[in-house]
Design an enzyme around this catalytic site. Structure first.
Site, mmCIF file in Angstrom:
data_model
loop_
_atom_site.group_PDB
_atom_site.id
_atom_site.type_symbol
_atom_site.label_atom_id
_atom_site.label_comp_id
_atom_site.label_asym_id
_atom_site.label_seq_id
_atom_site.Cartn_x
_atom_site.Cartn_y
_atom_site.Cartn_z
ATOM 1 N N THR A 187 3.527 20.953 4.090
ATOM 2 C CA THR A 187 2.532 20.754 2.978
ATOM 3 C C THR A 187 1.600 21.841 2.871
ATOM 4 O O THR A 187 1.318 22.454 3.876
ATOM 5 C CB THR A 187 1.764 19.212 3.426
ATOM 6 O OG1 THR A 187 1.076 19.844 4.421
ATOM 7 C CG2 THR A 187 2.554 18.086 3.166
ATOM 8 N N GLU A 332 5.569 15.116 0.335
ATOM 9 C CA GLU A 332 5.995 14.113 1.196
ATOM 10 C C GLU A 332 6.884 12.991 0.318
ATOM 11 O O GLU A 332 7.090 12.286 0.830
ATOM 12 C CB GLU A 332 4.667 13.205 1.637
ATOM 13 C CG GLU A 332 3.774 13.938 2.661
ATOM 14 C CD GLU A 332 2.773 14.805 2.040
ATOM 15 O OE1 GLU A 332 2.978 15.242 0.867
ATOM 16 O OE2 GLU A 332 1.913 15.117 2.706
ATOM 17 N N LYS A 445 -19.224 10.890 -5.560
ATOM 18 C CA LYS A 445 -19.886 9.619 -5.207
ATOM 19 C C LYS A 445 -21.544 9.614 -5.886
ATOM 20 O O LYS A 445 -22.213 10.006 -5.154
ATOM 21 C CB LYS A 445 -19.841 8.908 -3.881
ATOM 22 C CG LYS A 445 -18.368 8.788 -3.481
ATOM 23 C CD LYS A 445 -18.275 8.059 -2.122
ATOM 24 C CE LYS A 445 -16.759 8.242 -1.472
ATOM 25 N NZ LYS A 445 -16.464 9.804 -0.919
ATOM 26 N N TRP A 450 -18.069 5.671 -7.946
ATOM 27 C CA TRP A 450 -16.992 6.650 -8.280
ATOM 28 C C TRP A 450 -17.064 7.355 -9.596
ATOM 29 O O TRP A 450 -17.183 6.665 -10.451
ATOM 30 C CB TRP A 450 -15.720 6.554 -7.676
ATOM 31 C CG TRP A 450 -15.599 6.278 -6.429
ATOM 32 C CD1 TRP A 450 -16.416 6.373 -5.429
ATOM 33 C CD2 TRP A 450 -14.270 5.716 -5.585
ATOM 34 N NE1 TRP A 450 -15.874 5.987 -4.150
ATOM 35 C CE2 TRP A 450 -14.576 5.836 -4.298
ATOM 36 C CE3 TRP A 450 -12.917 5.646 -6.219
ATOM 37 C CZ2 TRP A 450 -13.461 5.653 -3.490
ATOM 38 C CZ3 TRP A 450 -12.140 5.069 -5.165
ATOM 39 C CH2 TRP A 450 -12.195 5.107 -3.973
HETATM 40 P P1 ADP Z 1 -0.729 19.460 -1.291
HETATM 41 O O1 ADP Z 1 -0.899 17.767 -1.236
HETATM 42 O O2 ADP Z 1 -0.753 20.269 -0.137
HETATM 43 O O3 ADP Z 1 -1.637 20.041 -2.342
HETATM 44 P P2 ADP Z 1 1.508 19.015 -3.092
HETATM 45 O O4 ADP Z 1 2.140 20.003 -3.802
HETATM 46 O O5 ADP Z 1 2.555 17.892 -1.976
HETATM 47 O O6 ADP Z 1 0.688 19.611 -1.937
HETATM 48 O O7 ADP Z 1 0.609 18.083 -4.014
HETATM 49 C C1 ADP Z 1 0.369 16.593 -3.934
HETATM 50 C C2 ADP Z 1 -0.771 16.299 -4.695
HETATM 51 O O8 ADP Z 1 -0.758 16.738 -5.883
HETATM 52 C C3 ADP Z 1 -0.835 14.861 -5.089
HETATM 53 O O9 ADP Z 1 -1.304 14.141 -4.071
HETATM 54 C C4 ADP Z 1 -1.897 14.770 -6.217
HETATM 55 O O10 ADP Z 1 -3.079 14.877 -5.718
HETATM 56 C C5 ADP Z 1 -1.591 16.337 -6.918
HETATM 57 N N1 ADP Z 1 -0.906 16.020 -8.133
HETATM 58 C C6 ADP Z 1 0.607 16.016 -8.291
HETATM 59 N N2 ADP Z 1 0.864 16.026 -9.569
HETATM 60 C C7 ADP Z 1 -0.345 15.536 -10.028
HETATM 61 C C8 ADP Z 1 -0.485 15.300 -11.564
HETATM 62 N N3 ADP Z 1 0.521 15.436 -12.545
HETATM 63 N N4 ADP Z 1 -1.690 14.945 -11.740
HETATM 64 C C9 ADP Z 1 -2.616 14.980 -10.726
HETATM 65 N N5 ADP Z 1 -2.749 15.201 -9.521
HETATM 66 C C10 ADP Z 1 -1.322 15.606 -9.249
#
Ligand code: ADP
Length: 548
Positions: A187, A332, A445, A450
């Site tokens: 990650t 994940e 917040k 929120w």
């Molecule tokens: P990291 O969590 O380390 O940034 P990832 O590439 O696994 O790496 O990112 C996953 C996160 O990216 C998601 O949990 C979400 O917050 C964000 N994300 C992915 N796709 C979208 C989307 N279409 N819209 C908003 N957020 C997104």
């Protein structure tokens, strides 16, 4: 009574065998680090992957040992996808945008034995080569003729094309348990140390079936797919596997991710489907608009990784006739969770209402179950207005991190099912369409309520003078936190704070409108092209909001 069907393990090598047999003539085109365009077929991919599998055996690689890559999207990287996993080793795609310190940490943690790299990363390799603990061989992904003289100092350096030439293309892909590890991604580690997610052959194959479906990424033998999303970012969202499963033409952009180079490749290779994060499409759209160009073959593009601004959806749709599929997922989750494909009733809607649906992250792909819960952990029904924490489960979702890092990540419900908490805050409408309002750590917040920063960013991004916008919490003496909008203006464009704030009127509840705007030259982006709001929060931690 058991069913009486054949038991065949779901193995990544079977994708390659299928592609060679049934789509052998289909092309794979790559813009190379060397600067030229390379083209060959699935048949040649399969033969070279077998040679590389023999080479890996020759290097003494045992089952489940990790082989790392630091490489752009291209045919040699694709060969490694199949040669490494297919032979039973684990493909570990490193993100070259990480700091050398992080690369050393991750390579040591993964215990990488061999590291393959594109020549563009030679300086990075020079910086880490003497420091990693387990890497025995460094392989430059080029022909010997292209190897620069200064590469010679790297201990145990090998040359990719030498390995290919020295090995036979006869190789029988081994058959083993489909639950064996196939690939490893860390990650991005926006908080804490990066954690490894270890995919299996089974999880990858199931994910590939799901990703190719019409209501998911919608890929077929008649498509030409150009994954802009890097092969080091969650396996390019599964597209290298979808290619072999469907027999689609694959087009790889290599290191050239600027608008002009991408556009040229889209046109010259008649690309029909693409996929990438919003920041990449900004560059492409800017180039296309500035030069009055059109797309002659592009039908769809998948946008995910962070929220796709609705303004981008409309520009693609209205100006260029390109349908945007907004998608959501995580490292994940292999990564696919939801895709915003429409249902029949949405097709009857007027354009504005349809775009409002399309800007949501979409509905669950079969195989992923999702729910939102309130602070007590109780599930909120689909269609409720309130947002909650998003939890997921399914056969391609992480059960635990590599080497048990961080302890058990799952939350167990009353029925005994483990759910992975995504860290995202979302609503789910009555049709099952999920809409992310924030990441839990980015939520603002205000007076105990929120405020979703993504909605505010999307509004700001629709302003013609705004190139990029991030909304973060700034300290407020009365409300604890209030939204501060951080904006990068488009080159040559002018807009005042008051004009920008007035732009929010009527678009959100009054108390959601940001208190102030800060103009900056750039917003820091992380290794996967996402805005690093934690760094912005740090930068603006003493910011005094107007209190009048
Ligand atoms: P990291 O969590 O380390 O940034 P990832 O590439 O696994 O790496 O990112 C996953 C996160 O990216 C998601 O949990 C979400 O917050 C964000 N994300 C992915 N796709 C979208 C989307 N279409 N819209 C908003 N957020 C997104």
């Amino acid at each position: 009574m058991l069913g009486q069907m054949m038991q065949q393990p779901l193995l990544i090598s079977s994708l390659l065998v299928h592609a060679e047999r049934h789509h052998g003539e289909r092309e794979i085109v790559s813009r190379r680090v060397e600067g030229d365009i390379h083209r060959y077929t699935y048949r040649e991919l399969a033969a070279r992957a077998r040679r590389m599998a023999n080479a890996l055996t020759g290097l003494g690689l045992a089952m489940s040992e990790r082989v790392a890559t630091l490489a752009w999207n291209g045919y040699r990287h694709l060969e490694l996808y199949y040669a490494v996993s297919g032979s039973g080793a684990v493909l570990h795609t490193l993100n070259p945008r990480l700091h050398p310190e992080q690369i050393v940490y991750i390579a040591d943690h993964a215990e990488d034995q061999v590291l393959f790299f594109d020549l563009s990363f030679l300086p990075l390799i020079a910086a880490v080569a003497g420091r990693t603990k387990t890497v025995r061989h460094w392989v430059a992904m080029c022909a010997r003729a292209h190897l620069p003289a200064d590469a010679a100092g790297i201990p145990g350096l090998l040359c990719y094309e030498d390995l290919i030439e020295a090995n036979h293309d006869r190789y029988d892909w081994p058959v083993f348990d489909e639950n064996s590890a196939s690939s490893l991604c860390y990650t991005s580690g926006t908080t804490g140390n990066p954690k490894g997610v270890l995919y299996s052959h089974r999880s990858t194959l199931l994910h590939t079936y799901a990703a190719a479906l019409p209501d998911a990424l919608n890929c077929s033998a008649n498509d030409a797919i150009l994954p802009v999303v890097p092969m080091f970012h969650v396996n390019a969202w599964g597209l290298p596997y979808v290619g072999c499963m469907t027999g689609a033409k694959l087009v790889f952009p290599g290191p050239a991710l600027d608008g002009k180079s991408l556009y040229e490749l889209f046109e010259s290779e008649q690309v029909t489907v693409s996929a990438g994060v919003p920041t990449v499409w900004q560059g492409l759209l800017a180039h296309v608009q500035a030069n009055g160009l059109k797309f002659s073959s592009m039908k769809r593009t998948v946008i995910g990784g962070s929220a796709c601004p609705p303004a981008m959806l409309r520009t693609f749709g209205d100006e260029f006739g390109v349908h945007v599929l907004h998608a959501w997922g995580m490292t994940e989750m292999s990564p696919l969770g939801t895709v915003c494909s429409l249902k029949p009733r949405h097709l009857q809607m007027d354009a504005q209402a349809r775009y409002a649906v399309m800007s949501k992250q979409g509905r669950a792909v079969y195989g992923v179950d999702m729910k939102i819960v309130d602070e007590s952990g109780a599930e909120l029904p689909f269609g409720s207005e309130t947002s909650g924490e998003l939890l997921v489960r399914g056969p391609w979702i992480v059960d635990q991190y590599f080497k048990g890092e961080g302890g058990n990540p799952l939350r167990v419900d009353a029925a005994g099912h483990g759910w992975f908490p995504t860290g995202d805050v979302a609503t789910i409408d009555a049709d099952g369409y999920m809409h992310i309002t924030d990441r839990s750590k980015d939520v603002i917040k205000s007076g105990g309520e929120w405020i979703g920063s993504i909605d505010l960013e999307n509004i700001a991004m629709a302003h013609p003078a705004v190139a990029m916008a991030a909304c973060i919490a700034a300290h407020h003496p009365k409300w604890d936190e209030r939204p501060l909008l951080v904006v990068v203006k488009k080159p040559g464009a002018e807009v005042t704070k008051a004009e920008l704030l007035a732009f929010f009127e009527g678009k959100v509840a009054k108390w959601w409108v940001p208190d102030d705007v800060a103009f900056v030259d750039a917003i820091p982006l992380g290794a996967t092209g996402k805005m690093q709001k934690n760094r912005l929060r740090e930068q603006f931690k003493d910011y005094a909001l107007p209190t009048a």
